[in-house]
Design a protein around this motif. Structure first.
Motif, PDB file in Angstrom:
ATOM      1  N   SER A 145       0.846  -1.207   0.000  1.00 29.13           N
ATOM      2  CA  SER A 145       0.000   0.000   0.000  1.00 29.13           C
ATOM      3  C   SER A 145       0.875   1.248   0.000  1.00 29.13           C
ATOM      4  O   SER A 145       0.544   2.253  -0.631  1.00 29.13           O
ATOM      5  N   ASN A 153      -8.341  -0.979  -0.418  1.00 33.15           N
ATOM      6  CA  ASN A 153      -7.686  -1.319  -1.682  1.00 33.15           C
ATOM      7  C   ASN A 153      -8.601  -1.137  -2.878  1.00 33.15           C
ATOM      8  O   ASN A 153      -8.176  -0.644  -3.931  1.00 33.15           O
ATOM      9  N   VAL A 176      -6.543   4.888   0.652  1.00 29.95           N
ATOM     10  CA  VAL A 176      -5.231   4.361   1.035  1.00 29.95           C
ATOM     11  C   VAL A 176      -4.543   5.204   2.102  1.00 29.95           C
ATOM     12  O   VAL A 176      -3.723   4.688   2.873  1.00 29.95           O
ATOM     13  N   TYR A 235      -1.548  -1.900  -5.586  1.00 34.16           N
ATOM     14  CA  TYR A 235      -2.766  -2.055  -4.792  1.00 34.16           C
ATOM     15  C   TYR A 235      -3.368  -3.450  -4.966  1.00 34.16           C
ATOM     16  O   TYR A 235      -3.934  -4.019  -4.019  1.00 34.16           O
ATOM     17  N   CYS A 250      -1.375  -5.695  -2.783  1.00 30.87           N
ATOM     18  CA  CYS A 250      -1.775  -5.442  -1.404  1.00 30.87           C
ATOM     19  C   CYS A 250      -3.090  -6.155  -1.088  1.00 30.87           C
ATOM     20  O   CYS A 250      -3.240  -6.762  -0.021  1.00 30.87           O
ATOM     21  N   GLY A 251      -4.015  -6.121  -2.050  1.00 30.73           N
ATOM     22  CA  GLY A 251      -5.287  -6.801  -1.863  1.00 30.73           C
ATOM     23  C   GLY A 251      -5.125  -8.305  -1.731  1.00 30.73           C
ATOM     24  O   GLY A 251      -5.818  -8.951  -0.923  1.00 30.73           O
ATOM     25  N   THR A 290      -3.937  -9.063   1.726  1.00 31.14           N
ATOM     26  CA  THR A 290      -5.026  -8.811   2.666  1.00 31.14           C
ATOM     27  C   THR A 290      -6.020  -9.972   2.676  1.00 31.14           C
ATOM     28  O   THR A 290      -6.497 -10.391   3.739  1.00 31.14           O
TER      29      THR A 290
END
Length: 417
Positions: A239, A301, A334, A397, A400-401, A404
Protein backbone atom coordinates in the motif's frame (compact mmCIF):
# COMPACT_ATOMS: atom_id res chain seq x y z
CA UNK A 1 -8.40 10.36 42.26
CA UNK A 2 -5.89 9.70 39.47
CA UNK A 3 -2.21 10.16 40.24
CA UNK A 4 -0.34 12.69 38.07
CA UNK A 5 1.41 9.88 36.24
CA UNK A 6 -1.62 7.68 35.67
CA UNK A 7 -2.65 6.97 32.08
CA UNK A 8 -5.91 8.86 32.45
CA UNK A 9 -4.18 11.96 33.85
CA UNK A 10 -1.41 11.86 31.25
CA UNK A 11 -3.77 11.62 28.26
CA UNK A 12 -4.30 15.36 27.80
CA UNK A 13 -5.52 17.11 24.68
CA UNK A 14 -2.15 18.86 24.48
CA UNK A 15 -0.36 15.51 24.37
CA UNK A 16 -2.69 14.28 21.62
CA UNK A 17 -1.93 17.36 19.52
CA UNK A 18 1.81 16.87 20.03
CA UNK A 19 1.53 13.24 18.88
CA UNK A 20 -0.34 14.45 15.78
CA UNK A 21 2.44 16.97 15.13
CA UNK A 22 5.11 14.31 15.72
CA UNK A 23 3.58 12.21 12.96
CA UNK A 24 3.37 15.24 10.67
CA UNK A 25 6.84 16.72 11.24
CA UNK A 26 8.91 14.06 9.49
CA UNK A 27 6.98 14.16 6.20
CA UNK A 28 7.47 17.94 5.92
CA UNK A 29 10.67 17.30 3.97
CA UNK A 30 9.23 14.96 1.33
CA UNK A 31 5.92 16.81 1.01
CA UNK A 32 7.86 20.05 0.60
CA UNK A 33 9.97 18.47 -2.15
CA UNK A 34 6.87 17.01 -3.82
CA UNK A 35 4.68 20.12 -3.94
CA UNK A 36 7.65 22.26 -5.03
CA UNK A 37 8.77 19.63 -7.55
CA UNK A 38 8.28 21.69 -10.71
CA UNK A 39 10.33 24.54 -9.20
CA UNK A 40 13.11 22.23 -7.95
CA UNK A 41 13.33 20.38 -11.28
CA UNK A 42 13.75 23.70 -13.08
CA UNK A 43 16.16 25.14 -10.51
CA UNK A 44 18.51 22.13 -10.35
CA UNK A 45 17.97 20.87 -13.89
CA UNK A 46 17.01 17.35 -12.81
CA UNK A 47 14.52 14.83 -14.18
CA UNK A 48 11.34 13.44 -12.66
CA UNK A 49 13.18 10.19 -11.98
CA UNK A 50 15.90 12.03 -10.05
CA UNK A 51 13.21 13.81 -8.05
CA UNK A 52 11.73 10.43 -7.15
CA UNK A 53 15.16 9.23 -6.06
CA UNK A 54 15.30 12.00 -3.43
CA UNK A 55 12.16 10.66 -1.77
CA UNK A 56 13.39 7.09 -2.26
CA UNK A 57 16.55 7.93 -0.31
CA UNK A 58 14.42 9.39 2.51
CA UNK A 59 12.44 6.20 2.88
CA UNK A 60 15.38 3.88 2.28
CA UNK A 61 17.13 5.59 5.20
CA UNK A 62 13.90 5.23 7.20
CA UNK A 63 13.52 1.55 6.31
CA UNK A 64 17.14 0.72 7.20
CA UNK A 65 16.89 2.45 10.57
CA UNK A 66 13.31 1.42 11.45
CA UNK A 67 13.94 -1.78 13.40
CA UNK A 68 16.85 -0.30 15.39
CA UNK A 69 14.87 2.86 16.13
CA UNK A 70 11.79 0.79 17.02
CA UNK A 71 13.81 -1.08 19.65
CA UNK A 72 15.35 2.20 20.79
CA UNK A 73 11.85 3.62 21.31
CA UNK A 74 11.28 0.94 23.96
CA UNK A 75 14.37 2.11 25.88
CA UNK A 76 14.86 5.90 25.72
CA UNK A 77 12.63 8.69 27.00
CA UNK A 78 9.78 10.12 24.97
CA UNK A 79 11.42 13.57 25.06
CA UNK A 80 14.59 12.18 23.50
CA UNK A 81 12.51 10.64 20.74
CA UNK A 82 10.70 13.95 20.14
CA UNK A 83 14.11 15.58 19.76
CA UNK A 84 15.01 13.06 17.04
CA UNK A 85 11.72 13.70 15.22
CA UNK A 86 11.41 17.50 15.32
CA UNK A 87 15.04 18.63 15.37
CA UNK A 88 16.07 15.89 12.93
CA UNK A 89 13.48 17.16 10.47
CA UNK A 90 14.61 20.75 10.98
CA UNK A 91 18.24 19.85 10.27
CA UNK A 92 17.25 18.03 7.07
CA UNK A 93 15.24 21.04 5.89
CA UNK A 94 18.08 23.46 6.64
CA UNK A 95 20.51 21.33 4.61
CA UNK A 96 17.94 21.16 1.79
CA UNK A 97 17.42 24.93 1.94
CA UNK A 98 21.03 25.57 0.98
CA UNK A 99 21.35 22.64 -1.41
CA UNK A 100 22.54 24.13 -4.67
CA UNK A 101 23.41 20.70 -6.01
CA UNK A 102 21.41 17.53 -6.41
CA UNK A 103 23.83 15.54 -4.23
CA UNK A 104 23.34 17.82 -1.25
CA UNK A 105 19.59 17.26 -1.52
CA UNK A 106 20.30 13.54 -1.28
CA UNK A 107 22.31 14.16 1.89
CA UNK A 108 19.33 16.04 3.33
CA UNK A 109 17.13 13.10 2.36
CA UNK A 110 19.34 10.70 4.34
CA UNK A 111 19.00 12.97 7.40
CA UNK A 112 15.20 13.14 7.03
CA UNK A 113 14.73 9.35 7.04
CA UNK A 114 15.35 8.48 10.72
CA UNK A 115 13.14 11.35 11.91
CA UNK A 116 10.24 9.70 10.10
CA UNK A 117 11.21 6.13 10.99
CA UNK A 118 10.88 6.67 14.74
CA UNK A 119 7.58 8.58 14.63
CA UNK A 120 5.28 5.54 14.67
CA UNK A 121 7.19 3.64 17.39
CA UNK A 122 7.38 6.81 19.50
CA UNK A 123 3.74 7.78 19.23
CA UNK A 124 2.47 4.20 19.62
CA UNK A 125 4.65 3.80 22.71
CA UNK A 126 3.35 7.02 24.25
CA UNK A 127 -0.26 6.02 23.59
CA UNK A 128 0.07 2.55 25.09
CA UNK A 129 1.63 4.07 28.22
CA UNK A 130 -0.41 7.25 28.66
CA UNK A 131 -3.87 6.49 27.28
CA UNK A 132 -6.58 4.25 28.77
CA UNK A 133 -7.19 1.14 26.66
CA UNK A 134 -10.71 2.11 25.57
CA UNK A 135 -9.43 5.39 24.08
CA UNK A 136 -6.34 4.11 22.27
CA UNK A 137 -7.90 3.37 18.88
CA UNK A 138 -9.39 6.86 18.76
CA UNK A 139 -6.02 8.38 19.59
CA UNK A 140 -4.38 6.26 16.88
CA UNK A 141 -6.80 7.74 14.33
CA UNK A 142 -6.08 11.30 15.42
CA UNK A 143 -2.31 10.99 15.60
CA UNK A 144 -2.07 9.14 12.26
CA UNK A 145 -4.01 11.99 10.67
CA UNK A 146 -0.97 14.14 11.44
CA UNK A 147 0.65 12.82 8.26
CA UNK A 148 -2.23 14.14 6.18
CA UNK A 149 -2.35 17.37 8.18
CA UNK A 150 1.30 17.75 7.14
CA UNK A 151 0.28 17.10 3.53
CA UNK A 152 -2.37 19.82 3.79
CA UNK A 153 0.04 22.29 5.41
CA UNK A 154 2.80 21.55 2.90
CA UNK A 155 0.48 21.82 -0.10
CA UNK A 156 -0.51 25.33 0.93
CA UNK A 157 2.70 26.56 2.59
CA UNK A 158 5.64 25.45 0.44
CA UNK A 159 4.42 26.51 -3.05
CA UNK A 160 3.22 29.92 -1.82
CA UNK A 161 6.40 30.68 0.14
CA UNK A 162 8.62 29.25 -2.61
CA UNK A 163 7.09 31.59 -5.19
CA UNK A 164 7.77 34.54 -2.88
CA UNK A 165 11.09 33.60 -1.27
CA UNK A 166 12.34 30.70 -3.35
CA UNK A 167 12.95 27.14 -2.25
CA UNK A 168 15.51 28.30 0.36
CA UNK A 169 12.95 30.49 2.13
CA UNK A 170 10.28 27.78 2.04
CA UNK A 171 12.59 25.09 3.44
CA UNK A 172 13.88 27.40 6.21
CA UNK A 173 10.28 28.25 7.08
CA UNK A 174 9.48 24.56 7.41
CA UNK A 175 12.52 24.11 9.68
CA UNK A 176 11.36 26.93 11.96
CA UNK A 177 7.92 25.33 12.24
CA UNK A 178 9.52 22.04 13.26
CA UNK A 179 11.71 23.68 15.92
CA UNK A 180 8.69 25.54 17.32
CA UNK A 181 6.75 22.28 17.60
CA UNK A 182 9.64 20.64 19.44
CA UNK A 183 9.73 23.47 21.99
CA UNK A 184 5.98 23.16 22.53
CA UNK A 185 6.30 19.38 22.96
CA UNK A 186 8.48 19.93 26.05
CA UNK A 187 5.38 21.17 27.89
CA UNK A 188 3.26 18.10 27.25
CA UNK A 189 5.63 15.14 26.92
CA UNK A 190 6.68 13.74 30.33
CA UNK A 191 10.21 14.60 31.46
CA UNK A 192 12.75 11.74 31.57
CA UNK A 193 12.73 11.69 35.39
CA UNK A 194 8.97 11.12 35.51
CA UNK A 195 9.20 8.47 32.79
CA UNK A 196 12.03 6.76 34.66
CA UNK A 197 9.97 6.67 37.85
CA UNK A 198 7.16 4.90 36.02
CA UNK A 199 9.65 2.52 34.38
CA UNK A 200 11.26 1.64 37.73
CA UNK A 201 7.96 0.95 39.47
CA UNK A 202 7.40 -2.80 39.93
CA UNK A 203 5.01 -4.14 37.32
CA UNK A 204 3.07 -7.40 37.71
CA UNK A 205 3.79 -10.09 35.13
CA UNK A 206 1.00 -9.70 32.55
CA UNK A 207 -1.09 -12.82 32.11
CA UNK A 208 -1.78 -14.33 28.73
CA UNK A 209 -4.96 -12.65 27.63
CA UNK A 210 -7.32 -12.76 24.71
CA UNK A 211 -8.71 -9.51 23.35
CA UNK A 212 -11.80 -9.50 21.16
CA UNK A 213 -10.55 -7.69 18.08
CA UNK A 214 -12.81 -9.26 15.51
CA UNK A 215 -9.98 -11.25 14.02
CA UNK A 216 -7.01 -11.79 16.32
CA UNK A 217 -5.86 -12.18 19.91
CA UNK A 218 -3.15 -10.60 22.00
CA UNK A 219 -0.26 -12.72 23.16
CA UNK A 220 1.75 -12.90 26.34
CA UNK A 221 5.01 -11.03 26.56
CA UNK A 222 6.88 -14.35 26.49
CA UNK A 223 5.57 -15.22 23.03
CA UNK A 224 7.39 -14.42 19.82
CA UNK A 225 6.07 -11.69 17.55
CA UNK A 226 2.59 -12.62 16.26
CA UNK A 227 2.52 -13.70 12.60
CA UNK A 228 -0.14 -11.07 11.91
CA UNK A 229 2.53 -8.38 12.47
CA UNK A 230 4.40 -9.69 9.42
CA UNK A 231 1.23 -9.69 7.30
CA UNK A 232 0.65 -6.09 8.32
CA UNK A 233 4.24 -5.21 7.37
CA UNK A 234 3.80 -6.66 3.85
CA UNK A 235 0.44 -4.92 3.44
CA UNK A 236 2.07 -1.67 4.58
CA UNK A 237 4.80 -2.17 1.98
CA UNK A 238 2.49 -2.69 -1.02
CA UNK A 239 0.00 0.00 0.00
CA UNK A 240 2.93 2.31 0.74
CA UNK A 241 4.34 1.84 -2.77
CA UNK A 242 1.18 3.18 -4.38
CA UNK A 243 0.45 5.73 -1.68
CA UNK A 244 3.82 7.44 -1.76
CA UNK A 245 4.16 7.30 -5.55
CA UNK A 246 0.86 9.21 -5.67
CA UNK A 247 1.84 11.64 -2.90
CA UNK A 248 5.11 12.51 -4.62
CA UNK A 249 3.95 12.74 -8.24
CA UNK A 250 0.36 14.00 -8.00
CA UNK A 251 1.42 17.71 -8.01
CA UNK A 252 3.87 17.18 -10.90
CA UNK A 253 1.27 15.13 -12.79
CA UNK A 254 -1.23 17.97 -12.39
CA UNK A 255 1.30 20.57 -13.62
CA UNK A 256 2.75 18.62 -16.55
CA UNK A 257 -0.26 16.64 -17.80
CA UNK A 258 -3.15 18.98 -17.02
CA UNK A 259 -1.36 22.37 -17.12
CA UNK A 260 -2.10 23.26 -13.49
CA UNK A 261 -0.08 26.08 -11.92
CA UNK A 262 2.48 25.23 -9.21
CA UNK A 263 0.12 26.50 -6.51
CA UNK A 264 -2.89 24.62 -7.92
CA UNK A 265 -0.80 21.45 -8.12
CA UNK A 266 -0.03 21.92 -4.43
CA UNK A 267 -3.73 22.40 -3.74
CA UNK A 268 -4.41 19.02 -5.35
CA UNK A 269 -2.08 17.42 -2.80
CA UNK A 270 -3.66 19.50 -0.04
CA UNK A 271 -7.14 18.25 -1.01
CA UNK A 272 -5.95 14.68 -0.51
CA UNK A 273 -4.52 15.75 2.82
CA UNK A 274 -7.75 17.35 4.05
CA UNK A 275 -9.82 14.34 3.07
CA UNK A 276 -7.12 12.05 4.48
CA UNK A 277 -7.44 13.65 7.93
CA UNK A 278 -11.18 13.03 7.96
CA UNK A 279 -10.89 9.53 6.52
CA UNK A 280 -8.30 8.46 9.08
CA UNK A 281 -10.62 9.51 11.87
CA UNK A 282 -13.46 7.62 10.19
CA UNK A 283 -11.39 4.43 9.76
CA UNK A 284 -10.29 4.62 13.40
CA UNK A 285 -13.93 4.80 14.49
CA UNK A 286 -14.68 1.70 12.45
CA UNK A 287 -11.83 -0.08 14.21
CA UNK A 288 -13.01 1.17 17.60
CA UNK A 289 -16.46 -0.21 16.82
CA UNK A 290 -14.91 -3.68 16.38
CA UNK A 291 -14.54 -3.88 12.60
CA UNK A 292 -12.17 -6.54 11.28
CA UNK A 293 -8.91 -4.96 10.02
CA UNK A 294 -8.57 -7.25 7.00
CA UNK A 295 -12.09 -6.40 5.81
CA UNK A 296 -11.42 -2.67 6.14
CA UNK A 297 -8.15 -3.04 4.25
CA UNK A 298 -9.95 -4.83 1.39
CA UNK A 299 -12.37 -1.89 1.13
CA UNK A 300 -9.44 0.53 1.16
CA UNK A 301 -7.69 -1.32 -1.68
CA UNK A 302 -10.81 -1.41 -3.83
CA UNK A 303 -11.35 2.34 -3.44
CA UNK A 304 -7.69 3.08 -4.13
CA UNK A 305 -7.92 1.19 -7.42
CA UNK A 306 -10.86 3.38 -8.43
CA UNK A 307 -8.67 6.40 -7.70
CA UNK A 308 -5.98 5.07 -10.06
CA UNK A 309 -8.59 4.68 -12.81
CA UNK A 310 -9.61 8.31 -12.24
CA UNK A 311 -6.01 9.49 -12.71
CA UNK A 312 -5.68 7.46 -15.90
CA UNK A 313 -8.92 8.95 -17.19
CA UNK A 314 -7.81 12.47 -16.28
CA UNK A 315 -4.69 12.11 -18.43
CA UNK A 316 -6.44 10.36 -21.34
CA UNK A 317 -9.33 12.80 -21.61
CA UNK A 318 -7.67 15.93 -20.19
CA UNK A 319 -10.38 16.01 -17.53
CA UNK A 320 -9.38 17.99 -14.40
CA UNK A 321 -12.57 16.80 -12.68
CA UNK A 322 -11.23 13.24 -12.76
CA UNK A 323 -7.96 14.38 -11.19
CA UNK A 324 -9.87 15.93 -8.30
CA UNK A 325 -11.93 12.73 -8.05
CA UNK A 326 -8.75 10.65 -7.92
CA UNK A 327 -7.23 12.94 -5.30
CA UNK A 328 -10.37 12.58 -3.18
CA UNK A 329 -10.41 8.78 -3.50
CA UNK A 330 -6.71 8.70 -2.60
CA UNK A 331 -7.49 10.61 0.58
CA UNK A 332 -10.56 8.55 1.47
CA UNK A 333 -8.94 5.16 0.99
CA UNK A 334 -5.23 4.36 1.04
CA UNK A 335 -4.29 7.30 3.27
CA UNK A 336 -6.29 5.53 5.98
CA UNK A 337 -4.50 2.18 5.70
CA UNK A 338 -1.91 2.99 8.36
CA UNK A 339 -4.63 3.81 10.89
CA UNK A 340 -6.13 0.35 10.50
CA UNK A 341 -2.70 -1.31 10.65
CA UNK A 342 -1.48 0.62 13.70
CA UNK A 343 -4.74 0.12 15.57
CA UNK A 344 -4.45 -3.61 14.80
CA UNK A 345 -0.90 -3.63 16.18
CA UNK A 346 -1.99 -2.06 19.46
CA UNK A 347 -4.64 -4.77 19.81
CA UNK A 348 -2.34 -7.76 19.37
CA UNK A 349 1.12 -6.71 20.59
CA UNK A 350 2.11 -6.56 24.30
CA UNK A 351 3.07 -3.12 25.58
CA UNK A 352 6.74 -3.99 26.06
CA UNK A 353 7.03 -5.03 22.40
CA UNK A 354 5.02 -2.28 20.72
CA UNK A 355 8.13 -0.30 19.75
CA UNK A 356 9.74 -3.34 18.09
CA UNK A 357 6.50 -4.33 16.34
CA UNK A 358 5.96 -0.77 15.13
CA UNK A 359 9.55 -0.69 13.90
CA UNK A 360 9.02 -3.90 11.92
CA UNK A 361 5.83 -2.52 10.41
CA UNK A 362 7.58 0.78 9.66
CA UNK A 363 10.37 -1.07 7.86
CA UNK A 364 7.80 -2.61 5.48
CA UNK A 365 5.98 0.69 5.05
CA UNK A 366 9.12 2.69 4.36
CA UNK A 367 10.43 0.05 1.97
CA UNK A 368 7.23 0.59 -0.01
CA UNK A 369 7.58 4.36 0.33
CA UNK A 370 11.11 4.11 -1.08
CA UNK A 371 10.24 1.85 -4.02
CA UNK A 372 7.05 3.59 -5.15
CA UNK A 373 8.41 7.03 -6.09
CA UNK A 374 11.62 5.51 -7.50
CA UNK A 375 9.79 3.16 -9.87
CA UNK A 376 7.19 5.71 -10.90
CA UNK A 377 9.87 8.32 -11.57
CA UNK A 378 11.93 5.93 -13.68
CA UNK A 379 8.82 4.94 -15.66
CA UNK A 380 8.03 8.60 -16.30
CA UNK A 381 11.59 9.28 -17.46
CA UNK A 382 11.52 6.32 -19.86
CA UNK A 383 8.02 6.83 -21.30
CA UNK A 384 7.70 10.63 -20.86
CA UNK A 385 4.20 9.89 -19.60
CA UNK A 386 2.54 9.08 -16.29
CA UNK A 387 0.28 6.38 -17.77
CA UNK A 388 2.59 3.42 -17.11
CA UNK A 389 3.35 4.86 -13.68
CA UNK A 390 -0.33 4.88 -12.74
CA UNK A 391 -0.64 1.30 -13.95
CA UNK A 392 2.26 0.41 -11.63
CA UNK A 393 0.40 2.08 -8.74
CA UNK A 394 -2.67 0.00 -9.56
CA UNK A 395 -0.62 -3.21 -9.58
CA UNK A 396 0.79 -2.38 -6.14
CA UNK A 397 -2.77 -2.06 -4.79
CA UNK A 398 -3.74 -5.38 -6.39
CA UNK A 399 -0.79 -7.09 -4.67
CA UNK A 400 -1.78 -5.44 -1.40
CA UNK A 401 -5.29 -6.80 -1.86
CA UNK A 402 -3.97 -10.32 -2.41
CA UNK A 403 -2.02 -10.27 0.86
CA UNK A 404 -5.03 -8.81 2.67
CA UNK A 405 -7.20 -11.67 1.43
CA UNK A 406 -4.56 -14.16 2.67
CA UNK A 407 -4.64 -12.45 6.07
CA UNK A 408 -8.43 -12.64 6.13
CA UNK A 409 -8.36 -16.36 5.29
CA UNK A 410 -5.75 -17.03 7.96
CA UNK A 411 -7.78 -15.38 10.67
CA UNK A 412 -10.96 -17.12 9.53
CA UNK A 413 -9.19 -20.49 9.55
CA UNK A 414 -8.30 -19.90 13.20
CA UNK A 415 -11.99 -19.74 14.00
CA UNK A 416 -12.15 -16.03 14.76
CA UNK A 417 -15.15 -14.07 13.44
Amino acid sequence: MNSPNSPRASASTGLLIILLCAMGAGPLFNYGISVSSALIIEQLGITAGQLGLIVTVVFAAAAVSSIWLGNLADKISARSQMLIIFVGTAVALVVAAFAHSYWLLLVAAVLAGPAQAISNPTTNRVIIRAVPAHKRTGWIGVKQSGVQASQLFSGLFFPAVALALGWTGAALGGALVSIALWLISLKYVPAPTRSAQRESAPQPEPPEVTVDTGQMSAVSTKDKMPAVVYYFAVIAMFSGMGMQATNVYLPLFAVQELNFSLVLGGVAAAVSGVIGVVSRLAWSRRMQAGAQPSKLLMLINAGALLGVLAFLGAASWQAPALLWTGAALHGITVLGANVVINAGLLQIVPGNKIGAASGLNSMGMYAGFALGPLIMGLLQDVTQSFTVGWIFVGVSYVLCGVVTVLLYRRTRAKGNP
